[in-house]
Scaffold this motif. Structure first.
Motif, PDB file in Angstrom:
ATOM      1  N   LEU A  59     -42.999  -8.148  12.437  1.00  0.00           N
ATOM      2  CA  LEU A  59     -42.640  -9.371  13.155  1.00  0.00           C
ATOM      3  C   LEU A  59     -42.750  -9.101  14.648  1.00  0.00           C
ATOM      4  O   LEU A  59     -42.197  -8.124  15.147  1.00  0.00           O
ATOM      5  CB  LEU A  59     -41.206  -9.790  12.818  1.00  0.00           C
ATOM      6  CG  LEU A  59     -40.658 -11.000  13.593  1.00  0.00           C
ATOM      7  CD1 LEU A  59     -41.366 -12.284  13.168  1.00  0.00           C
ATOM      8  CD2 LEU A  59     -39.145 -11.126  13.395  1.00  0.00           C
ATOM      9  N   GLU A  60     -43.445  -9.976  15.355  1.00  0.00           N
ATOM     10  CA  GLU A  60     -43.556  -9.857  16.805  1.00  0.00           C
ATOM     11  C   GLU A  60     -42.857 -11.036  17.467  1.00  0.00           C
ATOM     12  O   GLU A  60     -43.135 -12.198  17.155  1.00  0.00           O
ATOM     13  CB  GLU A  60     -45.022  -9.813  17.241  1.00  0.00           C
ATOM     14  CG  GLU A  60     -45.192  -9.584  18.743  1.00  0.00           C
ATOM     15  CD  GLU A  60     -46.631  -9.389  19.162  1.00  0.00           C
ATOM     16  OE1 GLU A  60     -47.142  -8.262  19.030  1.00  0.00           O
ATOM     17  OE2 GLU A  60     -47.252 -10.371  19.588  1.00  0.00           O
ATOM     18  N   LEU A  61     -41.951 -10.744  18.381  1.00  0.00           N
ATOM     19  CA  LEU A  61     -41.249 -11.751  19.160  1.00  0.00           C
ATOM     20  C   LEU A  61     -41.873 -11.788  20.548  1.00  0.00           C
ATOM     21  O   LEU A  61     -42.085 -10.749  21.160  1.00  0.00           O
ATOM     22  CB  LEU A  61     -39.760 -11.414  19.282  1.00  0.00           C
ATOM     23  CG  LEU A  61     -39.010 -11.139  17.976  1.00  0.00           C
ATOM     24  CD1 LEU A  61     -37.593 -10.672  18.278  1.00  0.00           C
ATOM     25  CD2 LEU A  61     -38.986 -12.372  17.097  1.00  0.00           C
ATOM     26  N   SER A  62     -42.133 -12.995  21.035  1.00  0.00           N
ATOM     27  CA  SER A  62     -42.847 -13.107  22.311  1.00  0.00           C
ATOM     28  C   SER A  62     -42.334 -14.298  23.096  1.00  0.00           C
ATOM     29  O   SER A  62     -42.006 -15.338  22.529  1.00  0.00           O
ATOM     30  CB  SER A  62     -44.351 -13.257  22.039  1.00  0.00           C
ATOM     31  OG  SER A  62     -45.082 -13.336  23.236  1.00  0.00           O
ATOM     32  N   PHE A  63     -42.270 -14.136  24.420  1.00  0.00           N
ATOM     33  CA  PHE A  63     -41.886 -15.213  25.334  1.00  0.00           C
ATOM     34  C   PHE A  63     -42.972 -15.328  26.389  1.00  0.00           C
ATOM     35  O   PHE A  63     -43.331 -14.345  27.035  1.00  0.00           O
ATOM     36  CB  PHE A  63     -40.534 -14.904  25.979  1.00  0.00           C
ATOM     37  CG  PHE A  63     -40.044 -15.993  26.899  1.00  0.00           C
ATOM     38  CD1 PHE A  63     -39.783 -17.260  26.418  1.00  0.00           C
ATOM     39  CD2 PHE A  63     -39.839 -15.746  28.246  1.00  0.00           C
ATOM     40  CE1 PHE A  63     -39.329 -18.267  27.262  1.00  0.00           C
ATOM     41  CE2 PHE A  63     -39.382 -16.737  29.109  1.00  0.00           C
ATOM     42  CZ  PHE A  63     -39.131 -18.009  28.605  1.00  0.00           C
ATOM     43  N   MET A  81     -41.747 -19.832  22.908  1.00  0.00           N
ATOM     44  CA  MET A  81     -41.259 -18.677  22.164  1.00  0.00           C
ATOM     45  C   MET A  81     -42.108 -18.564  20.908  1.00  0.00           C
ATOM     46  O   MET A  81     -42.363 -19.556  20.229  1.00  0.00           O
ATOM     47  CB  MET A  81     -39.793 -18.851  21.770  1.00  0.00           C
ATOM     48  CG  MET A  81     -38.816 -18.681  22.891  1.00  0.00           C
ATOM     49  SD  MET A  81     -37.115 -18.498  22.256  1.00  0.00           S
ATOM     50  CE  MET A  81     -36.956 -19.974  21.273  1.00  0.00           C
ATOM     51  N   GLU A  82     -42.520 -17.352  20.603  1.00  0.00           N
ATOM     52  CA  GLU A  82     -43.469 -17.133  19.510  1.00  0.00           C
ATOM     53  C   GLU A  82     -42.888 -16.122  18.525  1.00  0.00           C
ATOM     54  O   GLU A  82     -42.381 -15.069  18.912  1.00  0.00           O
ATOM     55  CB  GLU A  82     -44.779 -16.617  20.112  1.00  0.00           C
ATOM     56  CG  GLU A  82     -45.859 -16.269  19.129  1.00  0.00           C
ATOM     57  CD  GLU A  82     -47.102 -15.746  19.840  1.00  0.00           C
ATOM     58  OE1 GLU A  82     -47.898 -15.057  19.185  1.00  0.00           O
ATOM     59  OE2 GLU A  82     -47.261 -16.008  21.050  1.00  0.00           O
ATOM     60  N   THR A  92     -52.062 -13.999   8.999  1.00  0.00           N
ATOM     61  CA  THR A  92     -50.983 -13.926   9.985  1.00  0.00           C
ATOM     62  C   THR A  92     -50.472 -15.330  10.257  1.00  0.00           C
ATOM     63  O   THR A  92     -51.262 -16.259  10.462  1.00  0.00           O
ATOM     64  CB  THR A  92     -51.485 -13.296  11.301  1.00  0.00           C
ATOM     65  OG1 THR A  92     -51.783 -11.913  11.078  1.00  0.00           O
ATOM     66  CG2 THR A  92     -50.425 -13.391  12.396  1.00  0.00           C
ATOM     67  N   SER A  93     -49.154 -15.491  10.251  1.00  0.00           N
ATOM     68  CA  SER A  93     -48.549 -16.794  10.482  1.00  0.00           C
ATOM     69  C   SER A  93     -47.652 -16.729  11.718  1.00  0.00           C
ATOM     70  O   SER A  93     -46.979 -15.715  11.949  1.00  0.00           O
ATOM     71  CB  SER A  93     -47.721 -17.220   9.262  1.00  0.00           C
ATOM     72  OG  SER A  93     -47.245 -18.545   9.410  1.00  0.00           O
ATOM     73  N   GLU A  94     -47.647 -17.810  12.510  1.00  0.00           N
ATOM     74  CA  GLU A  94     -46.841 -17.850  13.730  1.00  0.00           C
ATOM     75  C   GLU A  94     -46.120 -19.187  13.853  1.00  0.00           C
ATOM     76  O   GLU A  94     -46.661 -20.230  13.496  1.00  0.00           O
ATOM     77  CB  GLU A  94     -47.727 -17.644  14.972  1.00  0.00           C
ATOM     78  CG  GLU A  94     -48.449 -16.319  14.982  1.00  0.00           C
ATOM     79  CD  GLU A  94     -49.199 -16.095  16.286  1.00  0.00           C
ATOM     80  OE1 GLU A  94     -48.617 -16.338  17.354  1.00  0.00           O
ATOM     81  OE2 GLU A  94     -50.358 -15.674  16.225  1.00  0.00           O
ATOM     82  N   PHE A  95     -44.911 -19.111  14.384  1.00  0.00           N
ATOM     83  CA  PHE A  95     -44.115 -20.314  14.650  1.00  0.00           C
ATOM     84  C   PHE A  95     -43.757 -20.318  16.131  1.00  0.00           C
ATOM     85  O   PHE A  95     -43.355 -19.288  16.673  1.00  0.00           O
ATOM     86  CB  PHE A  95     -42.851 -20.314  13.792  1.00  0.00           C
ATOM     87  CG  PHE A  95     -42.043 -21.566  13.927  1.00  0.00           C
ATOM     88  CD1 PHE A  95     -42.478 -22.760  13.364  1.00  0.00           C
ATOM     89  CD2 PHE A  95     -40.838 -21.564  14.619  1.00  0.00           C
ATOM     90  CE1 PHE A  95     -41.734 -23.929  13.483  1.00  0.00           C
ATOM     91  CE2 PHE A  95     -40.093 -22.716  14.752  1.00  0.00           C
ATOM     92  CZ  PHE A  95     -40.540 -23.907  14.181  1.00  0.00           C
ATOM     93  N   TYR A  96     -43.935 -21.480  16.781  1.00  0.00           N
ATOM     94  CA  TYR A  96     -43.707 -21.607  18.223  1.00  0.00           C
ATOM     95  C   TYR A  96     -42.631 -22.662  18.499  1.00  0.00           C
ATOM     96  O   TYR A  96     -42.595 -23.714  17.843  1.00  0.00           O
ATOM     97  CB  TYR A  96     -44.977 -22.060  18.952  1.00  0.00           C
ATOM     98  CG  TYR A  96     -46.157 -21.142  18.850  1.00  0.00           C
ATOM     99  CD1 TYR A  96     -46.439 -20.228  19.857  1.00  0.00           C
ATOM    100  CD2 TYR A  96     -47.030 -21.208  17.767  1.00  0.00           C
ATOM    101  CE1 TYR A  96     -47.545 -19.399  19.785  1.00  0.00           C
ATOM    102  CE2 TYR A  96     -48.135 -20.380  17.686  1.00  0.00           C
ATOM    103  CZ  TYR A  96     -48.384 -19.480  18.703  1.00  0.00           C
ATOM    104  OH  TYR A  96     -49.483 -18.662  18.623  1.00  0.00           O
TER     105      TYR A  96
END
Length: 305
Positions: A59-63, A81-82, A92-96
């Motif tokens: 899991l990658e957390l990104s701002f 925020m990602e 790969t799935s991402e939520f923003y």
């Protein structure tokens, strides 16, 4: 009207709280991240995508805030925020979560996006295709400018009080083509987006190139080693719509990129982007901080057994 330091501080307070929550989440799961080696590199680009997927189970957390300097109108800070999760080696799935603050106006939560990327060919090829599908539910006040499509223009800046009431539900498709050669990465993205309210398909593009300062890795982990720094360049913009596929009267940006990968799993990025046409903003200055939690999925599953 000049904005005082106190007013700026007050306007940015909600975004600071968002950033602190991201940091809190990263710290809360830090023991999980330290239990396994972190991936060596995060994504270098802000707009373009390459063919590299998130590690399965990570899991990658990104701002990612972006400071916009329009040619006319108030400056703004759009941010997302990602949460990026490696479901499998090919998916790969991402939520923003998106938000923005505009000088002399207000601070708003503007909506969310759900993105999925699929890599049909897992082995490395001369050209590596990736298929991208995104659903977004945002309002017209959204100013993250994650990409540019159609006739998006820096002149189309409605006041927040008006734009926040207009919802925009879209699907976005991308064909991502990416190649690695002697340390260089070259990525080309073709973008197609459609508003589900029935408007025409809109098109855009992003092209990017990047390379580490050196390919020779140090024997030990270090912070300021040359291999930890990547330099790149992004070019992106709109291509009109289904009825008018064109470069005319569209926005285009050129943006140098620098990425710094720390041994802890944190990646810091910076990109000053410059508008190239009369329809573009004068500048889009992007920042990014991300932290990868290796093995997050399996560890979370074991907690609930």
């Amino acid at each position: 009207m000049q904005l005082s330091c106190n007013n700026v501080s007050h306007a940015l307070a909600p975004l600071r709280r968002i950033a602190l929550r991201v940091v809190f989440l990263a710290c809360a799961f830090l023991p999980c991240g330290l239990a396994a080696p972190a991936r060596a590199q995060g994504r270098a680009y802000f707009v373009a995508y390459d063919h590299h997927m998130e590690e399965p189970g990570a899991l990658e957390l990104s701002f990612n805030p972006a400071l916009g300097v329009p040619k006319d109108g108030n400056k703004f800070l759009g941010a997302w925020m990602e949460f990026e999760y490696g479901a499998t080696g090919w998916w790969t799935s991402e939520f923003y979560l998106d938000g923005q603050t505009t000088w002399n106006e207000s601070t708003l939560f503007t909506g969310y996006r759900w993105e999925n990327r699929f890599r049909p060919l897992l082995r490395e090829h001369w050209i590596n295709p990736v298929l991208y599908l995104e659903y977004e539910d945002v309002n017209e006040a959204d100013k993250t400018i994650k990409d540019v499509v159609g006739f998006d223009s820096g002149r189309d800046l409605e006041p927040n009080d008006e734009a926040r009431h207009e919802r925009e539900r879209e699907i976005e498709l991308k064909l991502i083509l990416s190649s690695n050669f002697k340390g260089w990465n070259l990525s080309e993205n073709f973008i197609a987006a459609k508003n589900l309210a029935g408007e025409a398909w809109e098109f855009g593009y992003a092209v990017a190139v990047a390379r580490p300062l050196t390919l020779a890795a140090s024997a030990e982990d270090c912070t300021l080693c040359a291999e930890n720094f990547r330099l790149g360049l992004e070019l992106y913009g709109g291509l009109g719509d289904w009825h008018h596929f064109t470069l005319s009267e569209t926005s285009h940006y050129l943006a140098p990129v620098v990425a710094w990968d720390l041994p802890s799993g944190v990646t810091l990025r910076f990109s000053p982007g410059f508008g190239l046409t009369s329809e573009s903003h004068r500048a889009l200055i992007r920042f990014g901080v991300s932290y990868e939690i290796a093995g997050f999925g399996p560890r979370l599953a074991r907690m609930f057994r």
